[in-house]
Design a protein around this motif. Structure first.
Motif, PDB file in Angstrom:
ATOM      1  N   PRO A 281      28.567 -20.020 -17.576  1.00 41.77           N
ATOM      2  CA  PRO A 281      28.021 -19.270 -18.701  1.00 41.77           C
ATOM      3  C   PRO A 281      26.536 -19.538 -18.930  1.00 41.77           C
ATOM      4  O   PRO A 281      25.888 -18.818 -19.677  1.00 41.77           O
ATOM      5  N   MET A 282      26.032 -20.592 -18.321  1.00 42.16           N
ATOM      6  CA  MET A 282      24.655 -20.995 -18.583  1.00 42.16           C
ATOM      7  C   MET A 282      23.705 -20.595 -17.473  1.00 42.16           C
ATOM      8  O   MET A 282      22.521 -20.893 -17.535  1.00 42.16           O
ATOM      9  N   GLU A 283      24.228 -19.977 -16.441  1.00 42.18           N
ATOM     10  CA  GLU A 283      23.426 -19.757 -15.246  1.00 42.18           C
ATOM     11  C   GLU A 283      22.751 -21.060 -14.813  1.00 42.18           C
ATOM     12  O   GLU A 283      21.600 -21.069 -14.380  1.00 42.18           O
ATOM     13  N   ALA A 284      23.478 -22.138 -14.980  1.00 46.49           N
ATOM     14  CA  ALA A 284      23.011 -23.399 -14.411  1.00 46.49           C
ATOM     15  C   ALA A 284      23.102 -23.301 -12.901  1.00 46.49           C
ATOM     16  O   ALA A 284      22.480 -24.063 -12.183  1.00 46.49           O
TER      17      ALA A 284
ATOM     18  N   TRP B 297      22.580 -17.798  -7.867  1.00 42.82           N
ATOM     19  CA  TRP B 297      22.980 -17.332  -6.532  1.00 42.82           C
ATOM     20  C   TRP B 297      21.888 -16.451  -5.966  1.00 42.82           C
ATOM     21  O   TRP B 297      21.378 -15.587  -6.666  1.00 42.82           O
ATOM     22  N   GLY B 298      21.532 -16.682  -4.743  1.00 43.82           N
ATOM     23  CA  GLY B 298      20.517 -15.827  -4.135  1.00 43.82           C
ATOM     24  C   GLY B 298      20.165 -16.316  -2.755  1.00 43.82           C
ATOM     25  O   GLY B 298      20.782 -17.229  -2.229  1.00 43.82           O
ATOM     26  N   LYS B 299      19.181 -15.644  -2.177  1.00 44.00           N
ATOM     27  CA  LYS B 299      18.726 -16.078  -0.863  1.00 44.00           C
ATOM     28  C   LYS B 299      18.031 -17.421  -0.999  1.00 44.00           C
ATOM     29  O   LYS B 299      17.287 -17.642  -1.961  1.00 44.00           O
ATOM     30  N   ARG B 300      18.242 -18.252  -0.004  1.00 40.66           N
ATOM     31  CA  ARG B 300      17.691 -19.606  -0.079  1.00 40.66           C
ATOM     32  C   ARG B 300      16.190 -19.586  -0.329  1.00 40.66           C
ATOM     33  O   ARG B 300      15.687 -20.343  -1.159  1.00 40.66           O
ATOM     34  N   GLU B 301      15.500 -18.712   0.378  1.00 40.91           N
ATOM     35  CA  GLU B 301      14.040 -18.683   0.217  1.00 40.91           C
ATOM     36  C   GLU B 301      13.658 -18.299  -1.213  1.00 40.91           C
ATOM     37  O   GLU B 301      12.725 -18.864  -1.782  1.00 40.91           O
ATOM     38  N   ASP B 302      14.389 -17.327  -1.775  1.00 44.83           N
ATOM     39  CA  ASP B 302      14.089 -16.916  -3.150  1.00 44.83           C
ATOM     40  C   ASP B 302      14.419 -18.034  -4.128  1.00 44.83           C
ATOM     41  O   ASP B 302      13.716 -18.224  -5.129  1.00 44.83           O
ATOM     42  N   LEU B 303      15.499 -18.753  -3.829  1.00 44.66           N
ATOM     43  CA  LEU B 303      15.899 -19.834  -4.737  1.00 44.66           C
ATOM     44  C   LEU B 303      14.840 -20.929  -4.772  1.00 44.66           C
ATOM     45  O   LEU B 303      14.570 -21.509  -5.829  1.00 44.66           O
ATOM     46  N   ILE B 304      14.250 -21.205  -3.622  1.00 45.62           N
ATOM     47  CA  ILE B 304      13.204 -22.238  -3.594  1.00 45.62           C
ATOM     48  C   ILE B 304      12.022 -21.788  -4.448  1.00 45.62           C
ATOM     49  O   ILE B 304      11.477 -22.557  -5.240  1.00 45.62           O
ATOM     50  N   LYS B 305      11.673 -20.503  -4.309  1.00 43.90           N
ATOM     51  CA  LYS B 305      10.569 -19.976  -5.128  1.00 43.90           C
ATOM     52  C   LYS B 305      10.915 -20.077  -6.611  1.00 43.90           C
ATOM     53  O   LYS B 305      10.100 -20.495  -7.427  1.00 43.90           O
ATOM     54  N   GLU B 306      12.156 -19.686  -6.913  1.00 44.13           N
ATOM     55  CA  GLU B 306      12.607 -19.715  -8.309  1.00 44.13           C
ATOM     56  C   GLU B 306      12.587 -21.151  -8.842  1.00 44.13           C
ATOM     57  O   GLU B 306      12.150 -21.403  -9.967  1.00 44.13           O
TER      58      GLU B 306
ATOM     59  N   THR C  11      19.164  -5.160 -23.835  1.00 41.84           N
ATOM     60  CA  THR C  11      18.228  -4.155 -23.342  1.00 41.84           C
ATOM     61  C   THR C  11      17.593  -4.614 -22.031  1.00 41.84           C
ATOM     62  O   THR C  11      17.365  -3.842 -21.126  1.00 41.84           O
ATOM     63  N   CYS C  12      17.283  -5.880 -21.974  1.00 43.33           N
ATOM     64  CA  CYS C  12      16.684  -6.415 -20.744  1.00 43.33           C
ATOM     65  C   CYS C  12      17.692  -7.231 -19.937  1.00 43.33           C
ATOM     66  O   CYS C  12      17.711  -7.176 -18.719  1.00 43.33           O
ATOM     67  N   HIS C  13      18.510  -8.003 -20.640  1.00 37.92           N
ATOM     68  CA  HIS C  13      19.436  -8.891 -19.926  1.00 37.92           C
ATOM     69  C   HIS C  13      20.723  -8.155 -19.615  1.00 37.92           C
ATOM     70  O   HIS C  13      21.486  -7.813 -20.517  1.00 37.92           O
ATOM     71  N   GLY C  14      20.938  -7.928 -18.331  1.00 37.98           N
ATOM     72  CA  GLY C  14      22.165  -7.238 -17.935  1.00 37.98           C
ATOM     73  C   GLY C  14      22.957  -8.099 -16.983  1.00 37.98           C
ATOM     74  O   GLY C  14      23.427  -9.173 -17.348  1.00 37.98           O
ATOM     75  N   LYS C  15      23.039  -7.637 -15.745  1.00 36.77           N
ATOM     76  CA  LYS C  15      23.751  -8.404 -14.722  1.00 36.77           C
ATOM     77  C   LYS C  15      22.889  -9.578 -14.268  1.00 36.77           C
ATOM     78  O   LYS C  15      21.659  -9.505 -14.275  1.00 36.77           O
TER      79      LYS C  15
ATOM     80  N   ASP D 297      14.208  -8.915 -10.778  1.00 32.82           N
ATOM     81  CA  ASP D 297      13.680 -10.074 -11.495  1.00 32.82           C
ATOM     82  C   ASP D 297      14.723 -11.183 -11.481  1.00 32.82           C
ATOM     83  O   ASP D 297      15.506 -11.333 -12.418  1.00 32.82           O
ATOM     84  N   PRO D 298      14.743 -11.959 -10.409  1.00 30.09           N
ATOM     85  CA  PRO D 298      15.775 -13.001 -10.314  1.00 30.09           C
ATOM     86  C   PRO D 298      15.613 -14.068 -11.385  1.00 30.09           C
ATOM     87  O   PRO D 298      16.542 -14.815 -11.666  1.00 30.09           O
ATOM     88  N   ARG D 299      14.474 -14.128 -12.003  1.00 30.67           N
ATOM     89  CA  ARG D 299      14.247 -15.141 -13.017  1.00 30.67           C
ATOM     90  C   ARG D 299      14.939 -14.774 -14.330  1.00 30.67           C
ATOM     91  O   ARG D 299      15.120 -15.613 -15.202  1.00 30.67           O
ATOM     92  N   ARG D 300      15.262 -13.509 -14.510  1.00 27.20           N
ATOM     93  CA  ARG D 300      15.809 -13.074 -15.796  1.00 27.20           C
ATOM     94  C   ARG D 300      17.311 -13.352 -15.820  1.00 27.20           C
ATOM     95  O   ARG D 300      18.051 -12.822 -15.000  1.00 27.20           O
ATOM     96  N   PRO D 301      17.759 -14.175 -16.746  1.00 30.71           N
ATOM     97  CA  PRO D 301      19.198 -14.462 -16.795  1.00 30.71           C
ATOM     98  C   PRO D 301      19.997 -13.217 -17.152  1.00 30.71           C
ATOM     99  O   PRO D 301      19.486 -12.312 -17.824  1.00 30.71           O
ATOM    100  N   GLY D 302      21.250 -13.209 -16.705  1.00 32.08           N
ATOM    101  CA  GLY D 302      22.148 -12.151 -17.119  1.00 32.08           C
ATOM    102  C   GLY D 302      22.463 -12.294 -18.606  1.00 32.08           C
ATOM    103  O   GLY D 302      22.106 -13.296 -19.236  1.00 32.08           O
ATOM    104  N   LEU D 303      23.133 -11.296 -19.176  1.00 34.90           N
ATOM    105  CA  LEU D 303      23.332 -11.308 -20.633  1.00 34.90           C
ATOM    106  C   LEU D 303      24.126 -12.530 -21.090  1.00 34.90           C
ATOM    107  O   LEU D 303      23.760 -13.189 -22.061  1.00 34.90           O
ATOM    108  N   MET D 304      25.189 -12.853 -20.350  1.00 34.73           N
ATOM    109  CA  MET D 304      26.018 -13.995 -20.752  1.00 34.73           C
ATOM    110  C   MET D 304      25.166 -15.269 -20.800  1.00 34.73           C
ATOM    111  O   MET D 304      25.178 -16.012 -21.775  1.00 34.73           O
ATOM    112  N   ALA D 305      24.415 -15.470 -19.725  1.00 35.36           N
ATOM    113  CA  ALA D 305      23.613 -16.686 -19.663  1.00 35.36           C
ATOM    114  C   ALA D 305      22.473 -16.628 -20.677  1.00 35.36           C
ATOM    115  O   ALA D 305      22.094 -17.648 -21.260  1.00 35.36           O
TER     116      ALA D 305
END
Lengths: 414, 322, 282
Positions: B201-204, B207-216, C233-237, C243-251
């Motif tokens: 629930p926290m997005e702790a 999930w993603g491509k390894r290269e993107d995850l390193i950037k993130e 509005t911004c936080h969805g899946k 924008d991989p940095r943007r958390p999904g709505l739940m998170a």
């Protein structure tokens, strides 16, 4: 055993009677008789069978061993595999000395050494059946799915081939006994090829057993981990093999005296001195070889640090330097007693070293309560396996010409 | 991402992977599969709710076919946060586990959680140690296990620097059990990402491509300096892993060893293994030569002896003849 | 070079930190006027601001205003700022270009370094680590923000900004998963009141320059004075490619609530107590 006449030739049964002995092995009465004569051996055997049933049919690995997810390898690897293979190195060291380097006095040591090595390796494989989770798949790495990047694959392949080589090398003892001299004759023609194969395979898998641990530097104590582990394992296996030949020869001479021909008795001390000299030199080299990674990787600090440092020092001085010295003294003063003591210490030293690498100095990152200690059943299996080796050795040397030349050779060559 | 998309990518990765494999076999460096997927764990976000463990158990205990990818079903009540501690480890009944630490860095009282599972090394120790090739590093990033060839030697467990593979010691037909990053489930379309990531629930877990995850990971580290330690655990450890960690406390204090080094495990044995063929080639020649020399020496000695005897006899005879 | 700007009857000396060039400029009539103003609000001092683009005080920013009295009272000891123990002006060592005496740290660094303890910005950053601030400030990087320059470099003559009062809901009903659980009733006003209570000190007031600065903690990216959009509005899946940095709505919800509560030391409800927010459906 009552006989102490150095001049008598041991009795070898004629082939017809040999088959009778083999048939009697199928008769339970033979075993009952044996049990009556040797109650202690029989008890060990019986308990071993019970644990075996528990291991394979009831409790599985969890019910028999103290192994867990942190300690996947226990005493069955530390003792049965690592020590077993090292101590069975007498096969290749003796054959190399006697047949490749043509050291004359060693001829009589060849057959007992091959028998010990063959039994040693055969029972290493047997003990592995207990250790691996699905023993019926043991041939998989060679015949089904080859993981060639694995050190264990190399070990497995070499051990399998070497057991085969040893079996062929040993086979003439059996075929002579049962009157199939033709087979013996063919095998004798391949002696040198077999010997060289044996040395090559031994070099490879003795060192590979040390190589197994190269992949886990983060679990081992730095005093034992080194890139030189394969070399150290190989060099120490030579000492182990020769010391074991001396050690086991001493016991054989005590219990199997009546089975030995005059030539075997006469040459026995010669074998002792030849091996004592060799062991002394190799141990001397091995002693300094062990310092190289300490100096090269600057691990001096660990030597005087806690119990591991102490254990390392005991191994280095108590189990390498002292037997090296005793071997030298024994050789110079022609003292068989000193040499036998040195051999005993060397054998114990090899066991101590293999335990240090694979058990005491392994998984040191775990908390004390997570550390491994073998269960009673694990120890029983190891004792059981050693007992089986002794029983087989006794049986074979009792009936076949191990400590003498088979009568069929007396007229012709040799 | 759509499943078709993912599989397409996976296919492309396989093609490049073959080239990579050839390189690795040639003893050159292998930089890992490009476009492989992974997970980033953020220790500052994890609250220790164990939803990941629950999600993992659910997907791996329902409708799974192979015994080595099947976990025993657990009651959701078993995942109670009170059960968390710093010492528990995964066993054959679970692929993942959350540990609770109270690191000195935060005064020794504030809890910090860490999820443990397979790290999915770029060059896995287990795969290089396995003598039946039971482990596969898939181009998609996961390290998977095929129990149908497993002998049960457990060398993988010895080799793994993170003690990840577990064994069913209590079974008569045992298998290794290990997180497979939901590779079979993603392949079959059962899920789009590992069940633990989906459950968080926290997005702790990201999930993603390894290269993107390193950037993130580095973006998070640099966005608020001082909030995280400037280290992405798994970026280089043991040659790099597809499961990575960032943390606000030193990794050693949340049970992640910092002394493992950057050398991929296969490299630790490949050098020594490379010498084996040398022995197999050199030894027979050398030993054969020695044998020939000693044999020749003995024959010469015998010849000399017989010559000397013959000469002595001839001399004696000559003397007698005179 | 030190220009003494203020005097007290007891001989207490307050020093003005100025660069060489600034000191020369201060000799002019303009600076004399400023000094006069400062004298009227003893012991408030006016530090000349940036020299960007030319004469002091004529750059894009006004000079920084520093209320020594208030800071002295709040800090309690002189060494926090006068880290050498000397009461000389900062600029005596930290010259505008940096000098060896000042460790080659320029005056602007000495004032604005976010990592240093004795600098203005560094000290204020430490303040944001307090529990009542950390909820929002944990996500805000140390260092001067673009909008926060004017908090110090303010033109005393400039009119105070009009206090906009965005409409605030009492209760926000979050019903994203109302299919499975009862909708979550988020008491918006009590949260706002709590934060306003925490932020009523002079320090917070001084830096939360806009009336809805406080709102930015949760309603990030929403410009001041604009009614924030819904989170969804911004936080969805989760893990979107764009924008991989943007958390999904739940998170987004869980991170916002839990991280803030954790940083502010709010133990109740616990982070793992699902039912307080997600009550089971009756």
């Amino acid at each position: 055993m009552s006989q102490h006449d150095h001049g008598a030739q041991p009795v070898i049964l004629p082939p017809q009677e040999a088959w009778g002995v083999i048939k009697s092995l199928l008769n339970p009465v033979t075993y009952l008789k044996f049990a009556k004569e040797h109650p202690i051996l029989s008890l060990i055997f019986l308990v071993g069978v019970v644990v075996t049933v528990n291991r394979f049919l009831i409790g599985g690995l969890a019910g028999t061993t103290n192994l867990d997810d942190n300690n996947p390898w226990g005493i069955w690897i530390s003792f049965d595999l690592l020590c077993g293979v090292a101590l069975a190195a007498g096969g290749y060291t003796t054959t190399a000395g006697a047949l490749i380097f043509n050291i004359k006095g060693l001829r009589t040591a060849v057959k007992p050494a091959i028998l010990t090595a063959f039994l040693g390796y055969a029972f290493v494989v047997y003990a592995l059946l207990y250790d691996v989770g699905q023993p019926w798949r043991l041939p998989y790495p060679v015949f089904w799915s080859q993981g060639t990047s694995s050190v264990l694959f190399e070990v497995g392949l070499c051990v399998m081939l070497y057991v085969t080589v040893l079996m062929i090398e040993w086979l003439p003892n059996f075929t002579d006994w049962v009157g199939m001299q033709k087979i013996s004759h063919v095998i004798h023609k391949c002696t040198i090829a077999l010997t060289i194969m044996g040395i090559v395979l031994s070099t490879m898998h003795q060192s590979s057993l040390g190589m197994l641990y190269l992949i886990a530097p983060h679990k081992m104590h730095p005093l034992w981990y080194s890139a030189h582990l394969p070399l150290q394992f190989f060099v120490s296996s030579m000492v182990a093999g020769m010391s074991m030949v001396i050690f086991e020869g001493t016991i054989s001479h005590h219990y199997m005296h009546s089975r030995m021909s005059p030539e075997y008795n006469r040459d026995h001390d010669g074998v002792l001195f030849a091996f004592a000299k060799a062991c002394s030199i190799i141990l001397f080299g091995y002693f300094f070889m062990k310092w190289v990674p300490i100096a090269g990787e600057n691990k001096w600090g660990y030597i005087f640090d806690g119990k591991y440092g102490l254990m390392w020092l005991i191994e280095m001085f108590g189990f390498i330097a002292i037997p090296c010295f005793l071997y030298a003294v024994g050789y110079r003063s022609r003292s068989t007693g000193t040499i036998k003591a040195a051999a005993t210490i060397s054998v114990l030293g090899i066991v101590f070293n293999r335990f240090n690498v694979s058990w005491f100095g392994f998984n040191i990152h775990l908390r004390p309560e997570q550390q491994y200690f073998p269960s009673v059943q694990e120890v029983i299996v190891s004792v059981f396996v050693v007992t089986l080796i002794i029983l087989c050795f006794r049986f074979i040397s009792k009936y076949m010409a191990i400590f003498s030349d088979h009568p069929s050779y007396s007229k012709g060559h040799h | 991402m759509k499943r078709r998309n993912f599989l397409g990518l996976a296919g492309a990765a396989t093609a490049t992977a073959l080239a990579g494999k050839a390189q690795a076999a040639g003893g050159h460096s292998f930089d890992g599969y490009p476009n492989s997927y992974g997970v980033l764990f953020d220790a500052s976000r994890c609250i220790g709710c164990r939803q990941c463990e629950m999600g993992c158990n659910k997907i791996n205990s329902e409708n799974v076919t192979e015994p080595w990818t099947t976990l025993p079903k657990k009651d959701p009540k078993a995942f109670d946060e009170k059960g968390l501690n710093a010492t528990a480890r995964t066993d054959a009944s679970m692929y993942t586990l959350v540990n609770k630490y109270e690191p000195q860095a935060l005064g020794g009282k504030t809890p910090v959680f860490k999820k443990a599972q397979c790290m999915h090394c770029k060059e896995p120790a287990c795969a290089s140690a396995c003598f039946v090739k039971a482990f596969t590093k898939t181009p998609e990033g996961a390290v998977t296990y095929n129990g149908s060839v497993c002998v049960g030697c457990r060398y993988c467990m010895v080799a793994c620097p993170w003690d990840v593979p577990t064994y069913e010691f209590n079974k008569l037909i045992p298998y290794v059990q290990k997180c497979h990053m939901c590779h079979p489930h993603i392949k079959s379309g059962k899920t789009t990402m590992p069940a633990c990531v989906k459950a968080c629930p926290m997005e702790a877990l990201t999930w993603g491509k390894r290269e993107d995850l390193i950037k993130e990971a580095w973006a998070r580290i640099s966005s608020v300096p001082g909030r995280y330690l400037p280290h992405v655990y798994g970026e280089r450890e043991m040659g790099g892993t597809n499961w990575m960690y960032i943390s606000n406390v030193p990794f050693a204090q949340i049970g992640l060893r910092e002394d493992l080094g950057k050398t991929p495990a296969p490299e630790m044995t490949s050098g020594a293994l490379g010498l084996v063929p040398l022995v197999a080639c050199l030894w027979p020649v050398l030993l054969g030569g020695i044998w020939q020399i000693t044999k020749w020496k003995d024959e010469r000695a015998e010849e000399d002896k017989q010559k000397a005897v013959a000469e002595a006899i001839a001399q004696e005879r000559a003397k007698a003849g005179k | 070079m030190v220009k003494r700007v203020s005097r007290s009857r007891w001989g207490r000396v307050f020093c003005l930190t100025l660069t060489l060039s600034l000191a020369a400029a201060l000799l002019g009539a303009f600076s004399a006027g400023e000094g006069g103003q400062a004298k009227a609000q003893q012991p408030q001092m006016v530090l000349s601001g940036t020299a960007i683009g030319g004469k002091p005080g004529q750059g894009p920013l006004s000079k920084a205003v520093f209320n020594h009295q208030k800071h002295e009272a709040a800090v309690g000891n002189c060494e926090s700022c006068h880290h050498t123990g000397s009461m000389d002006a900062c600029s005596s060592c930290h010259t505008s270009q940096g000098s060896p005496e000042g460790g080659n740290i320029q005056l602007s660094e000495a004032m604005h370094s976010a990592q240093a303890k004795a600098s203005c910005v560094g000290c204020h950053y430490q303040e944001t680590k307090k529990k009542q601030c950390a909820g929002c400030h944990q996500f805000i990087a140390a260092g001067p923000k673009e909008g926060s320059c004017v908090a110090c470099h303010k033109d005393p003559k400039a009119p105070a900004p009009a206090a906009a009062k965005p409409a605030q809901p009492e209760v926000v009903t979050i019903g994203s998963i109302s299919k499975d659980y009862q909708a979550c009733e988020f008491n918006h006003s009590s949260h706002v009141e709590m934060l306003q209570d925490y932020a009523k000190g002079a320090l917070a007031k001084g830096f939360h320059t806009q009336p809805d600065t406080l709102c930015q903690g949760c309603h990030h990216h929403t410009p001041a004075g604009v009614t924030p959009p819904k989170c969804g509005t911004c936080h969805g899946k989760a893990f979107q490619k764009e924008d991989p940095r943007r958390p999904g709505l739940m998170a987004a919800y869980h991170i916002q609530c839990n991280q803030c509560h954790k940083a502010m030391g709010v133990d109740s409800p616990k982070a793992t107590d699902c039912k307080t927010c997600h009550a089971p459906k009756k």
